[in-house]
Design a protein around this motif. Structure first.
Motif, PDB file in Angstrom:
ATOM      1  N   ALA A 171       0.845  -1.201   0.000  1.00 35.84           N
ATOM      2  CA  ALA A 171       0.000   0.000   0.000  1.00 35.84           C
ATOM      3  C   ALA A 171       0.877   1.247   0.000  1.00 35.84           C
ATOM      4  O   ALA A 171       0.614   2.212  -0.725  1.00 35.84           O
ATOM      5  CB  ALA A 171      -0.923  -0.001   1.205  1.00 35.84           C
ATOM      6  N   GLU A 172       1.948   1.213   0.803  1.00 38.22           N
ATOM      7  CA  GLU A 172       2.871   2.342   0.865  1.00 38.22           C
ATOM      8  C   GLU A 172       3.586   2.538  -0.470  1.00 38.22           C
ATOM      9  O   GLU A 172       3.851   3.674  -0.881  1.00 38.22           O
ATOM     10  CB  GLU A 172       3.883   2.126   1.998  1.00 38.22           C
ATOM     11  N   ALA A 173       3.883   1.432  -1.142  1.00 37.57           N
ATOM     12  CA  ALA A 173       4.511   1.539  -2.463  1.00 37.57           C
ATOM     13  C   ALA A 173       3.586   2.310  -3.402  1.00 37.57           C
ATOM     14  O   ALA A 173       4.029   3.183  -4.160  1.00 37.57           O
ATOM     15  CB  ALA A 173       4.816   0.151  -3.019  1.00 37.57           C
ATOM     16  N   GLY A 174       2.300   1.989  -3.310  1.00 37.71           N
ATOM     17  CA  GLY A 174       1.315   2.682  -4.141  1.00 37.71           C
ATOM     18  C   GLY A 174       1.261   4.167  -3.807  1.00 37.71           C
ATOM     19  O   GLY A 174       1.194   5.027  -4.702  1.00 37.71           O
ATOM     20  N   GLU A 175       1.325   4.451  -2.526  1.00 37.96           N
ATOM     21  CA  GLU A 175       1.283   5.831  -2.061  1.00 37.96           C
ATOM     22  C   GLU A 175       2.489   6.622  -2.582  1.00 37.96           C
ATOM     23  O   GLU A 175       2.354   7.748  -3.075  1.00 37.96           O
ATOM     24  CB  GLU A 175       1.330   5.786  -0.527  1.00 37.96           C
ATOM     25  N   ILE A 176       3.657   6.010  -2.469  1.00 35.27           N
ATOM     26  CA  ILE A 176       4.890   6.681  -2.904  1.00 35.27           C
ATOM     27  C   ILE A 176       4.876   6.863  -4.426  1.00 35.27           C
ATOM     28  O   ILE A 176       5.232   7.920  -4.944  1.00 35.27           O
ATOM     29  CB  ILE A 176       6.133   5.879  -2.450  1.00 35.27           C
ATOM     30  N   THR A 177       4.404   5.826  -5.126  1.00 33.25           N
ATOM     31  CA  THR A 177       4.321   5.932  -6.584  1.00 33.25           C
ATOM     32  C   THR A 177       3.411   7.094  -6.971  1.00 33.25           C
ATOM     33  O   THR A 177       3.754   7.903  -7.840  1.00 33.25           O
ATOM     34  CB  THR A 177       3.775   4.615  -7.184  1.00 33.25           C
ATOM     35  N   ALA A 178       2.259   7.179  -6.310  1.00 34.17           N
ATOM     36  CA  ALA A 178       1.297   8.231  -6.648  1.00 34.17           C
ATOM     37  C   ALA A 178       1.882   9.608  -6.362  1.00 34.17           C
ATOM     38  O   ALA A 178       1.766  10.537  -7.184  1.00 34.17           O
ATOM     39  CB  ALA A 178      -0.003   8.023  -5.869  1.00 34.17           C
ATOM     40  N   ALA A 179       2.532   9.729  -5.213  1.00 35.66           N
ATOM     41  CA  ALA A 179       3.109  11.028  -4.845  1.00 35.66           C
ATOM     42  C   ALA A 179       4.220  11.421  -5.822  1.00 35.66           C
ATOM     43  O   ALA A 179       4.294  12.574  -6.270  1.00 35.66           O
ATOM     44  CB  ALA A 179       3.650  10.974  -3.424  1.00 35.66           C
ATOM     45  N   ALA A 180       5.056  10.464  -6.166  1.00 29.46           N
ATOM     46  CA  ALA A 180       6.159  10.755  -7.087  1.00 29.46           C
ATOM     47  C   ALA A 180       5.628  11.089  -8.478  1.00 29.46           C
ATOM     48  O   ALA A 180       6.149  11.979  -9.156  1.00 29.46           O
ATOM     49  CB  ALA A 180       7.131   9.580  -7.144  1.00 29.46           C
TER      50      ALA A 180
END
Lengths: 600, 600
Positions: A171-180
């Motif tokens: 889930a955090e990977a998704g969050e970081i991807t979205a933010a980046a």
């Protein structure tokens, strides 16, 4: 003296030690002692390879790459060194002290064996290289000691090292991807367009979320490949470690032009992540031809070596595996183990587009002066082992199944498998994908399934090759290394038949450790019996086996048909390319599973 | 005398014997003898049930349905009675003499056991009913003897009986479907819209194509369920057999209003098929409350029974299973064995639309006076057995796996299976579908897969129920019978949880044989200690077990989520409903397989 002293003297070979400002052991005394000894004994190099389940020490003659002694020590904790959580199969942790105790054990064992070789003396070791899995970060204190050693964290699995294959932070990977994607698309462009749950920041963020007390207590969140060299060089200030560009670039969104991701960007994801960036990370990362320092007396004594031996900056196991396999522009080095890492290099003077789905294109991550390209499959041997362990009780099951499976013709079983039991790394970068098997009848045999799993794996490998070539990186040869390449003619032949390319096998059975040894030779420098460049070392120390697995044209043709179907399933379940795609199916099943297990 | 002689005397109970014009044994002598004996001994009825792997004899007290003796005899040939072709898993043949030898064996065994019951005498058997698998046709000569008995056909597997699960004729099924869709859509409307490779004409056409010499030599191509009653009543003229409406209607496109398909229609598919229609089939078919004849001396002697006992017209095993389960309007009787048959009845005086995907709606095929509705899954127990046999070497594997699987919560495994290892009968009527398993991780266990296969099977069952209700046939209760219903609480509970309906279990452990015995009682008639209607017999002879498996609301909710995904995969792989459907995948894999095996 037999070793090569040719080539230009590397002017910075001693000054590199100076990089390690903080170590109290950086005195000239040992170096002089060491040089003194080296003048009298034959030079060797030591590669230390930290795999998923064990550590390996390899002692190599730099003159010809001859591996005079090797030893393996399994990590003692958990299941094959991995600490699992029965409730949540995404969890995979490791105890950092397992690495160290295993390292000591295998180094001593290798030295013992080497002593049987005429002319070998531990004093002859002129350089040490280190590789480790990544991203396998762990929280450490101000002295760089693992937090889990502290009494209050001793039982906290979040204070352990987070093994690369831990997928809890999807889930955090998704969050970081979205933010980046919103703020810094350049961060993503260099790592395949999607930030993975296998990587540094996802794990840090998940740790912040599930165990804030751990991250609060941590002075730094460090990679295994930085931790080991720091420990053995006695560097007790993480702020002064020489962090490796390999893990930083491929797993940490590091780039020479911007460093690690900006703290304010991380703040907006989670202030604790920005905080970690400011106080627990670093500004600059180094390739492995730089020294991390020299072997400190404490660890030298434990390992049975003289203090003062130069230790290279660490790197990721697979990347050094590619070095050990003799990777050069146009070679695809495939490290086939529990998972696969598919590595190429490309001159950093020649333009290269961003390639979607790759786990990074990092300058100097494999060979200095070249972009290192990393791709891979999240599970290869792991899938075959899973099948054998869970679905075949017999002894020598791999051998028996391989014998039966090798009698089958491509397509004969009517089976097709997606090789996603551990998610898909390249080209989908999606840990929330799972295995699939289609085509079962009432007559489907175990051997047919076993073969289908191998074929699925080969097709996954082919997808990667096609993606590289699509973006202009021509795959001119494929060099395989690792246990599977060594041990399974069936797998190699299927890879050849499926991809339509000859499969070459690295001469060394332990290319990662050999790659580490090569960097040991490079940080030693030619003056000490090593080399002044990776290329020079590779020329002397690497080679191929005479056996090449050539594709069979007829079998390849059948596999082309099967591959078309594989690609159809791949896109249906793994992408949203198709209308009415099944992209939701595996993800929904995982969500239902987590709900059922109470870990949603 | 304890048996029921109540109810109106059936006026036609003796005249039915006249239907068997050709038998030389239809003399009044035995009937009188039999009646004479019956007056002195307690009446019983005999059900003969010919399953996929064995024959069963069941002796029942018609007064209360008490099963006083039963015996099973396995077919001796091939693998569990099935003659396979290692090259082509679609092949499944059977030797007709296996049926007869097993019938003799199990009847004698049952009689032996029954003799231990006080008051039982073989002379007390007042009626015999017969059920068999379908469509299981075989070529016979002018005397109705199997062609395979002739020396020149003894080694020809195409001269054997073509077991229902033989799927070699899938191409011919497609051809017949296409031709009927063009010329006679009414033929298809009554059998679900698609003519199956499991059925009579597909098999005949495939036999014509692959073994024209067999069909040329055959005087008739007959169903197992017609063959057995003809043999034991000594009827040696196939043109004079009383063919059963059950197999004719569900498997042969027979309908009271047009008979079997028109010869000129079949001519246009293949002149040899039209030829077969003209010379090797029949014009009219009968329900099982009619007599096929009476037991002839030859077979009476072999079986240890008196000659002259009335024998009912045959029927399909599952259809009589529904009768034995006590099917009535609103009941879904599920016969759960190697495959499943899901049967309902609907008054033939009440309108009923054609229901796509059903294996037929046939007047009188289950209970006279009602439409018999047949649906089913091509493999149920076969899938569980396949998994146990091929993927678990341990003893008592079903028990062990069921124990482990019963501890799992729905959704916990993250797995989902399509139950198509033997194709899909209802609602897709497509033998060219195969199994699929999705959601595997590196931790997926055998028990998880086992449970997923059961869940997939339950979801297949739910699709059938939903289809019936969609077309106005309300499923008010579900009565399960067959080995799985008897033996697997796990399967029954999962069926309840997945469908959200209580699962009731038939009291009889052998409802097919009981259904056959019920028709034995009906052809005996009330005067002889039987009954004059199926309903009257069912009221006395059928029952349910006290144990009912009720659905758990919470588990049902999770299964609803999983079922949504099942349905998504079902439609993606099984239909062309979706854009970019995967309808081709399983079919292409089978085509590649056949190419690889050289049987394309």
């Amino acid at each position: 003296m037999h070793y090569d002293t040719g080539g230009p003297r590397r002017s910075n070979s001693t000054s590199q030690g100076i990089g390690v400002q903080s170590t109290p052991y950086r005195t000239a005394v040992w170096e002089h002692t060491a040089r003194d000894i080296m003048a009298r004994v034959k030079a060797y190099v030591l590669g230390l390879d930290f795999g998923t389940n064990s550590a390996r020490a390899l002692i190599v003659d730099p003159v010809n790459g001859k591996e005079i002694a090797t030893a393996v020590a399994n990590y003692p904790s958990g299941q094959a060194g991995i600490i699992l959580d029965r409730r949540d199969p995404s969890v995979a942790r490791q105890h950092p002290d397992d690495w160290l105790s295993s390292m000591v054990k295998c180094t001593k064992d290798a030295l013992k064996k080497a002593k049987a070789v005429k002319g070998f003396k531990p004093e002859g070791i002129v350089g040490i290289g280190v590789d480790a899995t990544a991203s396998t970060p762990l929280p450490v204190d101000e002295q760089g000691a693992p937090l889990v050693r502290q009494k209050k964290f001793a039982k906290n699995t979040n204070a352990l090292a987070w093994l690369w294959k831990d997928h809890t932070s999807f889930a955090e990977a998704g969050e970081i991807t979205a933010a980046a994607a919103r703020e810094h698309p350049e961060y993503l462009a260099k790592c395949g367009g999607t930030y993975s749950s296998e990587w540094f920041w996802s794990k840090a963020l998940h740790c912040i979320r599930v165990a804030p007390e751990v991250m609060k207590a941590a002075a730094a969140w460090v990679e295994q490949s930085d931790f080991i060299p720091a420990v053995i060089t006695g560097n007790k200030n993480p702020a002064q470690w020489k962090h490796n560009v390999c893990a930083a670039g491929h797993k940490g969104m590091y780039h020479a032009s911007w460093g690690l991701p900006a703290a304010d960007f991380l703040d907006r994801i989670d202030p604790a992540l920005g905080d970690l960036r400011r106080r627990g990370t670093y500004e600059r990362a180094y390739p492995s031809n730089e020294r991390a320092g020299v072997l400190c007396p404490e660890w030298a004594a434990k390992m049975g070596l003289p203090a003062g031996i130069p230790v290279a900056v660490g790197a990721i196991d697979a990347h050094l595996g590619a070095v050990g396999a003799g990777v050069k522009p146009g070679s695809l080095a495939k490290i086939l183990g529990t998972s696969s890492c598919d590595m190429m290099i490309h001159p950093n003077t020649s333009p290269l587009p961003d390639i979607p789905g790759l786990c990074g294109i990092v300058d100097g991550s494999i060979v200095p002066g070249y972009f290192g390209l990393e791709a891979g499959q999240s599970a290869v041997g792991d899938i075959f082992n899973w099948f054998v362990n869970y679905f075949d009780a017999g002894e020598k099951a791999h051998v028996k199944l391989a014998q039966e499976a090798s009698k089958l013709k491509p397509g004969e079983s009517g089976l097709l498998a997606l090789d996603w039991n551990n998610g898909n790394r390249t080209i989908l970068v999606d840990p929330r994908l799972t295995g699939l098997l289609v085509g079962q009848t009432l007559h489907t045999t175990r051997a047919e399934v076993y073969r289908a799993l191998i074929e699925g794996s080969a097709m996954g490998a082919r997808v990667i090759m096609e993606r590289l070539e699509e973006y202009g990186v021509k795959v001119e040869e494929v060099i395989n290394c690792g246990g599977i390449a060594e041990k399974s003619p069936l797998v190699m032949q299927i890879y050849a038949d499926v991809t339509g390319r000859p499969m070459k096998i690295s001469r060394s059975a332990q290319t990662c450790a050999l790659g580490a040894a090569i960097f040991g030779a490079v940080v030693a420098g030619s003056a000490a019996g090593g080399y002044d460049s990776v290329e020079a070392a590779q020329t002397r120390m690497c080679g191929l086996k005479p056996k090449v697995y050539n594709p069979d044209a007829k079998r390849h043709e059948v596999h082309n048909e099967l591959f078309r179907l594989y690609r159809q399933l791949h896109d249906a379940f793994g992408t949203t390319t198709y209308k009415d795609s099944l992209h939701n199916v595996m993800k929904d099943l995982l969500a239902i599973r987590e709900e059922a297990r109470g870990i949603a």
